[in-house]
Every structure is written in structure tokens, then in C-alpha cells.
Design an enzyme around this catalytic site. Structure first.
Site, mmCIF file in Angstrom:
data_model
loop_
_atom_site.group_PDB
_atom_site.id
_atom_site.type_symbol
_atom_site.label_atom_id
_atom_site.label_comp_id
_atom_site.label_asym_id
_atom_site.label_seq_id
_atom_site.Cartn_x
_atom_site.Cartn_y
_atom_site.Cartn_z
ATOM 1 N N GLY A 89 35.986 44.257 42.659
ATOM 2 C CA GLY A 89 36.949 43.550 43.514
ATOM 3 C C GLY A 89 38.378 43.893 43.170
ATOM 4 N N GLY A 91 40.171 45.983 44.683
ATOM 5 C CA GLY A 91 40.962 46.244 45.892
ATOM 6 C C GLY A 91 41.061 47.706 46.271
ATOM 7 N N SER A 92 39.907 48.381 46.374
ATOM 8 C CA SER A 92 39.976 49.814 46.678
ATOM 9 C C SER A 92 40.471 50.067 48.100
ATOM 10 C CB SER A 92 38.630 50.488 46.450
ATOM 11 O OG SER A 92 37.653 49.874 47.224
ATOM 12 N N SER A 93 40.183 49.137 49.038
ATOM 13 C CA SER A 93 40.623 49.365 50.422
ATOM 14 C C SER A 93 42.136 49.387 50.513
ATOM 15 C CB SER A 93 40.120 48.264 51.357
ATOM 16 O OG SER A 93 38.865 47.827 50.975
ATOM 17 N N ALA A 95 44.255 49.886 47.995
ATOM 18 C CA ALA A 95 44.817 50.992 47.205
ATOM 19 C C ALA A 95 44.710 52.314 47.970
ATOM 20 C CB ALA A 95 44.117 51.086 45.854
ATOM 21 N N ASP A 136 46.905 42.061 47.965
ATOM 22 C CA ASP A 136 46.378 43.273 47.323
ATOM 23 C C ASP A 136 47.201 44.498 47.740
ATOM 24 O OD1 ASP A 136 45.504 42.818 49.888
ATOM 25 O OD2 ASP A 136 43.413 43.353 49.533
#
Ligand code: MEV
Length: 473
Positions: A89, A91-93, A95, A136
Site C-alpha cells: 500500500g 502507493g504505486s499508482s 508514484a 499519495d
């Protein structure tokens, strides 16, 4: 090739409430997602994302860059790499969206300042997910630790004198953020007043935690974590596994612990003293969690590779006669290589001077305030040509300036022959997010005041140069 990285994040306080116009505290972590954009010979766009099959955010970013920002989006090979992908979790989306949009804007020679990058990246994420506060995205853009209010209405960086002693434990279960946000939304619909009261209480906790964290009052911040966790439990977003890890951390002596993020799975965080650190880690592991080796308060999106390493600086003697050319790294590691540098101070019509706050991603003097524009003279350039190039790169403007004086300035790690310039310009400015955190005009009095309270900490060079141009005593 442009290589950009953006950090993952951890929510410290205020999850869920932040979706409903309340604040949260978020910190950027030192695990970074990386995006490379390379020009190809054809007009196709190739995407390699080995860690994730989900290219929705990359696709949406490309579409937005082309349709909304008018960038030419073809003839690229885009590759993404993530040490955390969807796990934890972190926050790859957000980033990947931030890193790719920044890379594309730099590639098309229209770099976006950090605030604008945030605004566009948040719109992209929202168009895909349909939910989310944007905290995020802000962490990926700005880095550091932020006090953030829904949609970026407030984005305030927090300064820590003594770090942030956190431990992160992964529950082993992936949480579905969108689903959990929807569950909370449903609960709010059904029990509007109760849920709103919980959000109000969380808001109070966030505001108190902001104070205690910045004062390194870990005891109070730990207690507030425990209180925040109770409210999250009331919202129904905790899980058995998270509760087990949280109580293990508390029993092992943590100041406090809570889940971090949407809940249901992903990670918990604990605030610990140095003495308890190993005990708490062992307790989390024993309770079935995985301690994630991650540091908070890391820097925001930045370009990792430019031509900097191969750039050659102009090496001179004490009379400013050119005697050699040496690489940036050679010049920055040997004080005997005096090399040419430049500094510009821009004044507005009220006689105020423009200072820039160096980005937290800079390797020297991060976060300090300095000249309006600064840099080095490259091989083949005159002082004036370098000044013009740097002014365009750092502030996105092309203006005329006057030579003021030249002097040798020694830093702990290098020696520069500095040419100082001045100019008059009232803005607007378009600061490059990778170099500059922000810019501001200050009067003589304001500068004195802000230096007294440490609100502005000047670099040694800026202090010397401002004295020379008569702005500081
Ligand atoms: C998810 O990590 C945090 C939430 O507050 C959602 C959001 O703020 O976008 C639940």
C-alpha cells in the site's frame, strides 16, 4: 533517456477522514518507483511494466499528457520498475503517474512545477479510480512529510529536527483501497452523524499529532496513534491481523501503533524509541508480520539521470584564467579545482529580492534558501550564456541581467569563481520541480525577521552574495 523516480508513501494519521475534507499527515518513504522514457525510431509507444500488468495509470497519463497538456506522446519506450508495486500500500499508482508525467513534461521541454504536477497527476488518478483524497499524489510530488487537506487544499511540509522513528509491519494481506473507501462511504450514508463525528475526532487527532511530531514529542504522538486507531476500528476498517500486529508492537514498548492506509490489510506503523526498536521489530515478526525496511521523510519526484555527470566545468586560476576542464564530480571533490559558478538575484519593482528554496532532492544544501538562480559555467560557455541557460532551466524565464561582481567562494567541498548578476523582474516564474521547491520575494526587513526565527535559512553563498549586493548587513 529520461529517468525519473518518485517515492512511495505511508499515511501517519488521518486516513479516511481525509477523503471528507479533513487533514491527514503523510510521509514519503525511501522506496522509489522508477520510470524511464527513451526515444525510439518509430512512432509507437512501447510500455514495459514487469511488476504490474495494470497499465491503467500509465495509459491514462499518456492520454492526459497528449489530450489535455498537448504533449507529443509517441515514439517512446516507457519502462517502469517498482520495489513495492501494489504490495504494502505504498502507493504505486500515484508514484507511477507522477514520475511518468514529470518525465514526459521534461522530455517535451515543458517541465511542470511541483504544484502543477500535483494538480494534473491528481486529476489523472481520480479519472481512473473515481475516489481518493490525493494525499499519495502529494507525497510522490513534494516528498518529505506533509500536512495535507483533501484535494491539495493545504499542502504544508513539516520539518523534523530529530527524524521520525517509525517501524513498518506488513500484514501479509493486500488491501483493496477503492473497495474500503466505498464501504466507509456506505457507512457514512447510513450513519451520517456518527461517522462525521468520528471524522471530526480524527481531525482533532491529526492537528494535535502535527504539533507533537514536529516537537519530537513521541510519547504524545504515540498516544495519538492509539487514539486514531480506535477511531479506525470504529469505522470498521481494521482487521484481526492488523490488530494482532498493533498490540504486539504496543506490548513490546512502542509509544503507539496504528494501521496505515485504507485498512483491511497492507501495513501498520509503530512509533518507537531507539531502545525499543529491536524489541518491537521482533514482536511484530513473532506475531506474523513482516517488518518492512523503509525510512520516512524522503524526497519527492526527481530526475535521476541527466547529462550532469559528463558535464565539464571550467577550471580557472585565482585571476579567472582558464587552465583546465574537469567533470562536475572532480570539481566537487577537490577544493583545488576553482571552477566558474554563477549567481543571479532578481528584484521586483518594490525592491524585494527573489529567493529560491532548494529542493529537498538536492545533494548539497537541500531545503535551504539561496540566490534566485545559481549554477555552473559549462565548457564552451561564457558566464552570461550560463546565466541565461540556468535562468531558463530553473525559473522558466528569459530575461536580461547586469553583471555585479566576481569573487572566489569556498564551500566545504569545492571552490568557485562566482560571477554575480542582478536583474529586475516581477514574475511569473515557472520553477523546475526537480531543482527548486519554491520561490518567494522578500523585503530586507522580512528577510531579517525570517532569518531570526529560522523560517529562512540561507546557504553560506547566499549570505555572502546578499552582503555584497547590500541586501544584508
Ligand atoms: C488510503 O491509503 C487512504 C484513504 O484515506 C484514501 C485516500 O485518502 O485517498 C482511505
Amino acid at each position: 533517456m529520461i529517468h525519473v523516480t518518485a517515492p512511495g508513501k505511508l499515511l501517519l494519521f488521518g486516513e479516511h477522514a481525509v477523503v471528507y475534507n479533513r487533514p491527514c499527515l503523510v510521509t514519503a518513504v525511501n522506496q522509489r518507483l522508477s520510470v524511464k522514457v527513451e526515444k525510439t525510431d518509430d512512432d509507437n509507444v512501447m510500455i514495459s511494466s514487469p511488476q504490474t500488468k495494470d497499465t491503467r495509470f500509465v495509459d491514462a497519463t499518456l492520454k492526459y499528457a497528449s489530450e489535455v497538456l498537448g504533449m507529443k506522446v509517441s515514439g517512446f519506450h516507457i519502462s517502469t520498475e517498482s520495489p513495492f508495486s501494489g504490495m504494502f500500500g505504498f502507493g504505486s499508482s500515484s508514484a507511477v503517474t507522477v514520475a511518468l508525467l514529470h518525465a514526459l513534461s521534461v522530455f517535451s521541454k515543458t517541465p511542470l512545477d511541483t504544484r502543477t504536477l500535483f494538480t494534473h497527476a491528481y486529476k489523472i488518478i481520480y479519472s481512473v479510480q473515481g475516489v481518493g483524497s490525493g494525499f499519495d499524489v502529494a507525497a510522490a510530488c513534494f516528498g518529505g512529510t506533509l500536512y495535507f487537506v483533501t484535494g491539495g487544499r493545504v499542502i504544508e511540509p513539516l520539518a523534523f529536527k530529530n527524524g521520525l522513528p517509525l517501524i513498518v509491519g506488513y500484514s501479509g494481506m493486500k488491501s483493496n483501497t477503492v473497495e474500503i473507501i466505498q464501504q466507509v462511504a456506505k457507512k457514512r450514508e447510513q450513519n451520517f452523524h456518527t461517522v462525521e463525528r468520528i471524522f471530526d475526532a480524527i481531525e482533532k487527532v491529526v492537528n494535535e499529532a502535527k504539533e507533537s511530531l514536529t516537537q519530537s514529542d513521541w510519547k504524545t504522538a504515540g498516544k495519538l496513534m492509539n487514539v486514531n486507531q480506535e477511531y479506525l476500528r470504529d469505522l470498521g476498517v481494521s482487521s484481526e491481523k492488523l490488530e494482532t500486529l498493533i498490540s504486539a508492537a504496543r506490548q513490546a514498548g512502542a509509544y503507539g501503533a496504528k494501521l496505515s492506509g485504507a485498512g483491511g490489510g497492507d501495513c501498520m506503523i509503530a512509533l518507537v524509541s531507539d531502545e525499543q526498536r529491536e524489541n518491537v521489530k521482533a514482536a511484530i515478526t513473532k506475531a506474523g508480520g513482516v517488518v518492512v525496511d523503509v525510512l520516512p521523510n524522503s524526497f519527492g519526484v526527481r530526475i535521476e539521470t541527466s547529462d550532469d555527470q559528463t558535464e565539464e566545468f571550467v577550471v580557472v586560476d585565482e585571476k579567472d584564467i582558464v587552465i583546465d576542464y574537469k567533470s562536475r564530480s572532480e570539481c566537487h571533490h577537490d577544493k583545488s579545482h576553482i571552477h566558474r559558478g554563477i549567481g543571479l538575484f532578481i528584484f521586483d519593482d518594490h525592491g524585494r529580492v527573489l529567493l529560491q528554496k532548494r529542493s529537498l532532492s538536492k545533494d548539497t544544501n537541500p531545503g535551504l534558501w539561496t540566490d534566485s538562480v545559481g549554477g555552473h559555467v559549462l565548457r564552451g560557455e561564457t558566464y552570461e550564456q550560463a546565466m541565461r541557460r540556468e535562468t531558463k532551466e530553473e525559473l522558466g524565464i528569459d530575461i536580461s541581467f547586469q553583471f555585479h561582481s566576481k569573487f572566489i567562494f569556498s564551500y566545504p567541498y569545492e571552490t568557485e569563481m562566482e560571477a554575480l548578476f542582478t536583474a529586475t523582474h516581477n514574475g511569473p516564474f515557472y520553477p523546475d520541480a526537480t531543482e527548486v521547491e519554491t520561490v518567494a520575494f522578500v523585503s530586507k526587513d522580512e528577510l531579517q525577521e525570517k532569518m531570526k526565527t529560522d523560517e529562512i535559512q540561507l546557504t553560506g553563498f547566499a549570505q555572502e552574495a546578499l552582503k555584497r549586493i547590500g541586501f544584508l548587513q
